[in-house]
Design a protein around this motif. Structure first.
Motif, PDB file in Angstrom:
ATOM      1  N   UNK A  91       0.857  -1.181   0.000  1.00  0.00           N
ATOM      2  CA  UNK A  91       0.000   0.000   0.000  1.00  0.00           C
ATOM      3  C   UNK A  91       0.893   1.230   0.000  1.00  0.00           C
ATOM      4  N   UNK A  92       0.332   2.358  -0.396  1.00  0.00           N
ATOM      5  CA  UNK A  92       1.120   3.578  -0.477  1.00  0.00           C
ATOM      6  C   UNK A  92       1.713   3.756  -1.849  1.00  0.00           C
ATOM      7  N   UNK A  93       2.539   4.768  -1.964  1.00  0.00           N
ATOM      8  CA  UNK A  93       3.106   5.137  -3.268  1.00  0.00           C
ATOM      9  C   UNK A  93       4.628   5.183  -3.175  1.00  0.00           C
ATOM     10  N   UNK A  94       5.278   4.511  -4.073  1.00  0.00           N
ATOM     11  CA  UNK A  94       6.730   4.479  -4.093  1.00  0.00           C
ATOM     12  C   UNK A  94       7.289   5.813  -4.585  1.00  0.00           C
ATOM     13  N   UNK A  95       8.211   6.385  -3.807  1.00  0.00           N
ATOM     14  CA  UNK A  95       8.842   7.645  -4.195  1.00  0.00           C
ATOM     15  C   UNK A  95      10.361   7.578  -4.034  1.00  0.00           C
ATOM     16  N   UNK A  96      10.891   6.352  -4.069  1.00  0.00           N
ATOM     17  CA  UNK A  96      12.341   6.125  -4.113  1.00  0.00           C
ATOM     18  C   UNK A  96      13.093   6.554  -2.861  1.00  0.00           C
ATOM     19  N   UNK A  97      12.390   6.696  -1.743  1.00  0.00           N
ATOM     20  CA  UNK A  97      13.033   7.015  -0.475  1.00  0.00           C
ATOM     21  C   UNK A  97      12.428   6.144   0.624  1.00  0.00           C
TER      22      UNK A  97
END
Length: 218
Positions: A91-97
């Motif tokens: 769940x959630x959104x990947x933002x590379x951090x």
């Protein structure tokens, strides 16, 4: 992260693990050049109660070695972490951090080798030296039903950890093997830039593998 009740948490490499001299030397050099980076063995990501374990190759020097989370910050993470939510595995959104809020769901992510290797390629000896941590990972996941191996090295590492010969379970993209203990082992080409840029692995091909293993978990 602690294990389930009555199940010990897996052993993890020391912060300055010296099992692989070449990897230790490389880690030391990266610490000197980039002291703000993680530059240490990268821990697994996701709950120990998960039914699916994704096993990759090793941390990327500017990816997980920098951020401290598997597949985070390099190209390989783009396809992996955009795919997992699509199939209900995060769940959630990947933002590379590592603080992007992405959270695995019934899924845990690790690597066959926990420290970054020069040229992003560990030696056979280094894969074998790190195998005890993969064995511990399996033992600490009481609900483990399936493993997704990203690439041949991960596939072989899983078999070694299970005490099986690679010649008896041949890597093939899209294959799902039933191991002797009933565990499912799904094979996919690695989600690397090289594989995706050359078309060896397309988004549709990777989605098909993940969809297949998820369907078998239900």
């Amino acid at each position: 992260m602690t294990g389930a009740p009555g199940v010990p948490a897996p052993a993890v490499p020391d912060w300055d693990c010296g099992l692989c001299p070449r990897l230790k030397d490389y880690r030391t050099a990266n610490r000197a050049a980039h002291p703000e980076w993680h530059n240490a063995p990268v821990p697994s990501f996701g709950g120990l109660d998960a039914r699916l374990l994704v096993v990759g190759l090793a941390p990327g020097v500017r990816g997980a070695n920098r951020t401290g989370r598997p597949f985070t910050g390099d190209f390989a993470g783009e396809l992996l972490y955009q795919t997992l939510p699509r199939f209900g595995l995060a769940s959630g959104r990947y933002a590379a951090m590592p603080d992007d809020g992405l959270s695995p769901r019934d899924c845990r992510i690790t690597n066959a080798v926990r420290c970054v290797p020069p040229g992003n390629l560990p030696s056979t000896a280094e894969v074998n030296a790190c195998n005890s941590f993969l064995i511990d990972e399996f033992a600490s996941m009481p609900n483990l039903s399936a493993i997704l191996a990203l690439g041949l090295v991960a596939h072989k590492a899983v078999l070694r950890a299970k005490g099986l010969k690679a010649a008896h379970v041949v890597f093939r993209h899209g294959a799902i093997h039933v191991l002797t203990d009933g565990l499912l082992l799904a094979d996919s080409y690695h989600v690397s830039r090289l594989n995706t840029n050359t078309g060896r692995l397309t988004e549709a091909m990777f989605h098909a593998v993940v969809a297949d293993i998820v369907a078998r978990l239900k």
